[in-house]
Write an enzyme that holds these catalytic residues in place. Structure first.
Site, mmCIF file in Angstrom:
data_model
loop_
_atom_site.group_PDB
_atom_site.id
_atom_site.type_symbol
_atom_site.label_atom_id
_atom_site.label_comp_id
_atom_site.label_asym_id
_atom_site.label_seq_id
_atom_site.Cartn_x
_atom_site.Cartn_y
_atom_site.Cartn_z
ATOM 1 N N GLY A 31 0.784 -1.250 0.152
ATOM 2 C CA GLY A 31 0.047 0.123 -0.036
ATOM 3 C C GLY A 31 0.821 1.302 0.177
ATOM 4 N N GLY A 36 5.475 3.491 -9.186
ATOM 5 C CA GLY A 36 6.006 2.321 -9.209
ATOM 6 C C GLY A 36 5.043 1.256 -9.271
ATOM 7 N N HIS A 37 4.319 1.216 -8.288
ATOM 8 C CA HIS A 37 2.994 0.251 -8.002
ATOM 9 C C HIS A 37 2.317 0.154 -9.412
ATOM 10 C CE1 HIS A 37 3.916 1.037 -3.648
ATOM 11 N NE2 HIS A 37 4.114 -0.233 -3.745
ATOM 12 N N LYS A 150 13.144 -2.816 -8.154
ATOM 13 C CA LYS A 150 13.487 -2.357 -6.940
ATOM 14 C C LYS A 150 13.821 -3.012 -5.831
ATOM 15 C CE LYS A 150 13.258 1.238 -3.665
ATOM 16 N NZ LYS A 150 12.552 0.637 -2.584
ATOM 17 N N ASP A 151 13.059 -4.107 -5.310
ATOM 18 C CA ASP A 151 13.450 -5.151 -4.622
ATOM 19 C C ASP A 151 14.082 -6.136 -4.973
ATOM 20 O OD1 ASP A 151 11.969 -3.718 -1.859
ATOM 21 O OD2 ASP A 151 10.698 -3.430 -3.579
HETATM 22 P P1 AMP Z 1 5.940 -2.472 -1.543
HETATM 23 O O1 AMP Z 1 4.590 -1.861 -1.582
HETATM 24 O O2 AMP Z 1 7.114 -1.610 -1.174
HETATM 25 O O3 AMP Z 1 6.041 -3.796 -0.810
HETATM 26 O O4 AMP Z 1 6.089 -3.023 -3.146
HETATM 27 C C1 AMP Z 1 5.233 -3.814 -3.947
HETATM 28 C C2 AMP Z 1 5.778 -3.870 -5.168
HETATM 29 O O5 AMP Z 1 6.131 -2.779 -5.818
HETATM 30 C C3 AMP Z 1 6.954 -4.816 -5.276
HETATM 31 O O6 AMP Z 1 7.081 -5.738 -6.251
HETATM 32 C C4 AMP Z 1 8.090 -3.779 -5.421
HETATM 33 O O7 AMP Z 1 9.368 -4.083 -5.745
HETATM 34 C C5 AMP Z 1 7.462 -2.657 -6.517
HETATM 35 N N1 AMP Z 1 7.860 -1.604 -6.321
HETATM 36 C C6 AMP Z 1 8.156 -0.622 -5.455
HETATM 37 N N2 AMP Z 1 8.907 0.416 -5.612
HETATM 38 C C7 AMP Z 1 9.004 0.374 -7.033
HETATM 39 C C8 AMP Z 1 9.365 0.999 -8.017
HETATM 40 N N3 AMP Z 1 10.018 2.552 -7.602
HETATM 41 N N4 AMP Z 1 9.641 0.680 -9.211
HETATM 42 C C9 AMP Z 1 9.123 -0.551 -9.724
HETATM 43 N N5 AMP Z 1 8.516 -1.310 -8.826
HETATM 44 C C10 AMP Z 1 8.520 -1.042 -7.411
#
Ligand code: AMP
Length: 282
Positions: A31, A36-37, A150-151
């Site tokens: 969330g 990116g999401h 990113k991860d």
């Molecule tokens: P998170 O909400 O941070 O757990 O991220 C959820 C998904 O979005 C994970 O697969 C992350 O790698 C991806 N994600 C987060 N930040 C970015 C970004 N800047 N660019 C691309 N994917 C992203």
């Protein structure tokens, strides 16, 4: 957009979509969404998924003691509006008790690729990640699941789990979406204000310098990593956690001459622990 709050509701939605012959795409998130999401949703659609589910769950088992689980930014109304606008068909928002009812005692432990990097800095983190993603896979029954580069280590952990446990899901890695000044988008960037926000540029700045060096013909892994490390160490508001060169596929440490290398960095900038990476030569 349907809102689903329990594993049973998620499974029923997935069964219905499969019965219709739809290809299901899954985009797991914690969330507090950003571009990116949203890019992951677009990629799922571009991969031919007629039914895209996003999940929003701040997963307590992937946070260590003293980490930011309680403080992690949350804004459900804004997230739902963004997912709806992106054309998501269903959003899965389970509560902690729905995911981990009393008596929960089963975990997924991906060994090799979870070690080092963020796995060293955050013991138990990838065990929590693998467990929750396995649970999301089993409930949402996707054909395709999209994760951000990113991860990078997380993506490698999920690829290993998918292979080793025979999930048979197509795992898609998505390029890092960045702010205009290079900072990788992250929900945790909300912790950055003023000077810290400016200082946070040092992670991507170092990676871009390494890329420039690589472009000029530098192939020594240590020299490329040193460039990324120097940018972080030269920023007084940043505290380097790691800067390493790894094989882009296996994530095993790389040294000496490389044709392809992923440089991964992590640093604390004020209250935020930030990560970033770049793959050179692929
Ligand atoms: P998170 O909400 O941070 O757990 O991220 C959820 C998904 O979005 C994970 O697969 C992350 O790698 C991806 N994600 C987060 N930040 C970015 C970004 N800047 N660019 C691309 N994917 C992203």
């Amino acid at each position: 957009m349907e809102r689903l709050r329990t594993p049973g509701a998620m499974r029923a939605w997935a069964d219905a979509r499969r019965a219709e012959g739809a290809r299901i795409g899954l985009v797991p998130t914690m969330g507090y969404l950003h571009e990116g999401h949203v890019s992951l949703v677009r990629i799922a659609k571009a991969r031919g998924c007629g039914a895209v589910a996003a999940t929003i769950f701040v997963n307590p088992t992937q946070f260590g003691p003293g980490e930011d689980f309680e403080k992690y930014p949350r804004d459900e109304a804004r997230d739902l509006a963004m997912l709806d606008a992106a054309g998501v068909d269903a959003v899965y928002l389970p509560g902690v008790r729905d995911m981990y009812p009393e008596g929960h005692q089963t975990f997924v432990d991906v060994t090799g690729v979870s070690q080092g990097l963020c796995g060293a800095a955050r013991p138990g983190h990838f065990r929590g990640v693998a467990t929750v993603v396995a649970k999301l896979f089993l409930a949402a029954k996707p054909h395709v699941a999209v994760f951000g580069e990113k991860d990078y280590q997380q993506l490698a952990v999920i690829r290993a789990m998918n292979r080793d446990l025979d999930f048979g899901i197509e795992i898609v890695g998505a390029s890092i979406v960045r702010e205009e000044d290079g900072l990788a988008m992250s929900s945790r960037n909300a912790y950055l204000a003023g000077d810290h926000r400016v200082a946070a540029r040092c992670l991507s700045r170092g990676l871009f310098r390494a890329k420039e060096l690589f472009g000029k013909g530098e192939r020594d892994a240590a020299a490329l990593v040193a460039e990324a490390r120097a940018a972080i160490e030269g920023e007084p508001r940043a505290k380097l956690e790691y800067a390493e060169g790894r094989d882009p596929v296996t994530l095993s440490p790389r040294s000496g001459r490389v044709d392809a290398v992923t440089i991964l960095v992590s640093a604390k900038v004020g209250p935020a622990r930030l990560i970033d990476n770049i793959t050179l030569g692929n």
